[in-house]
Design a protein around this motif. Sequence first.
Motif, PDB file in Angstrom:
ATOM      1  N   THR A   1      49.624  47.845  51.501  1.00 12.53           N
ATOM      2  CA  THR A   1      48.639  47.153  51.663  1.00 12.53           C
ATOM      3  C   THR A   1      47.447  47.905  50.648  1.00 12.53           C
TER       4      THR A   1
ATOM      5  N   LEU B   1      47.840  46.868  47.299  1.00 15.73           N
ATOM      6  CA  LEU B   1      47.390  45.218  47.108  1.00 15.73           C
ATOM      7  C   LEU B   1      45.753  45.369  46.968  1.00 15.73           C
ATOM      8  N   ASN B   2      45.212  46.381  47.693  1.00 18.38           N
ATOM      9  CA  ASN B   2      43.808  46.484  47.667  1.00 18.38           C
ATOM     10  C   ASN B   2      43.139  46.759  46.206  1.00 18.38           C
ATOM     11  N   GLN B   3      44.216  47.832  45.854  1.00 22.23           N
ATOM     12  CA  GLN B   3      43.696  48.416  44.339  1.00 22.23           C
ATOM     13  C   GLN B   3      43.991  47.335  43.556  1.00 22.23           C
ATOM     14  N   ARG B   4      44.914  46.573  43.445  1.00 21.49           N
ATOM     15  CA  ARG B   4      45.098  45.389  42.573  1.00 21.49           C
ATOM     16  C   ARG B   4      43.937  44.247  42.570  1.00 21.49           C
ATOM     17  N   ALA B   5      43.619  43.979  43.822  1.00 22.47           N
ATOM     18  CA  ALA B   5      42.740  43.192  44.037  1.00 22.47           C
ATOM     19  C   ALA B   5      41.109  43.641  43.657  1.00 22.47           C
ATOM     20  N   GLY B   6      40.954  44.810  43.792  1.00 20.71           N
ATOM     21  CA  GLY B   6      39.655  45.493  43.178  1.00 20.71           C
ATOM     22  C   GLY B   6      39.413  45.390  41.825  1.00 20.71           C
TER      23      GLY B   6
ATOM     24  N   VAL C   1      40.344  42.807  39.873  1.00 20.22           N
ATOM     25  CA  VAL C   1      39.790  41.398  39.308  1.00 20.22           C
ATOM     26  C   VAL C   1      38.255  41.312  39.300  1.00 20.22           C
ATOM     27  N   PRO C   2      37.453  41.499  40.090  1.00 21.89           N
ATOM     28  CA  PRO C   2      35.853  41.548  39.931  1.00 21.89           C
ATOM     29  C   PRO C   2      35.274  42.439  38.896  1.00 21.89           C
TER      30      PRO C   2
END
Length: 304
Positions: free
Chosen positions: A55, A58-63, A65-66
């Motif tokens: 998890t 995934l949080n680091q990957r999602a962070g 993008v913006p």
Amino acid sequence: MASSVATTWFQLLVLAEQIRVGEENLRIAERTERIVDVRYQNGAASRTELLRQQTEVLNQRAGLVPVQLQYRQIQSALAVLVGESPLGFEVESTHGTLLAMELPEVDAGLPSDLITRRPDLAREEARLQAADANVEQARTALLPTVSLGLNAGLSNNNLLSLNNPVETAGWTVSLVQSLFDGGRLDAQQAISESQQLELLEHYRSAILTALQETDDALDRVQTSQQREALQATVSESAARTLELTELRYREGSDELLTLLDAQRTLFQTREQLAQLRLARLVVTVDLYKALGGGWNASGDDAGG
């Protein structure tokens, strides 16, 4: 315009640094995930621990993008500021530029007459000159002989006396009489004494504003330098803590939660360091504006 371009460029550098740090944080999270997976395969870690670290990955990957989107938006804003089309506009590689950038040093002895380069003071001096006043004499009388620089401070008797209406009311009238050609102008050229006094008071007010803005900017420069230096030390300590915690987790001496805490602490300190670096760059631009342009080591005027 120059300060807007510089500030936007600095924002772009910070975003580039955030992307770099985000990618490094992702690599750390993935490395930790592999460690947890190996321990899980060997029965030394639970399925919950593995899912928790997955998890985090995934949080680091999602962070990222913006931040990448914001980088592209700021790059387009920079293109507009420099008069280029945002379509196809790209800046040169900004990798590692933010923390490697050298800022101009602020001496403790910048002469106070540097502020006369400011447009607001130039305007007031032009008005005085248009009324046949002696501008050099006005500068000598109203501009304090103080040095501008870190730790110098302008909140002293010179500035306070310049701002004190009780102390200045008497000599301001006398100064008006001496500045405006010593009263030798003929009736057609001369302006009323009240108009002369108004011009002089506007000039004095502009000097006070310039000195105060410069003093505030110098104070913020010093504070931002101190905060950035302290945060850099904190970030180095957090990186070392993560290394040791990861080693202890491999050996089974620490729990995953301890490792996750050390990991997140490092991520946060890196983000804060980038933001403090941006703050220092922005206050340097503010000082540039307060002084009416650039400066060099000798204190002479420098090109913007």
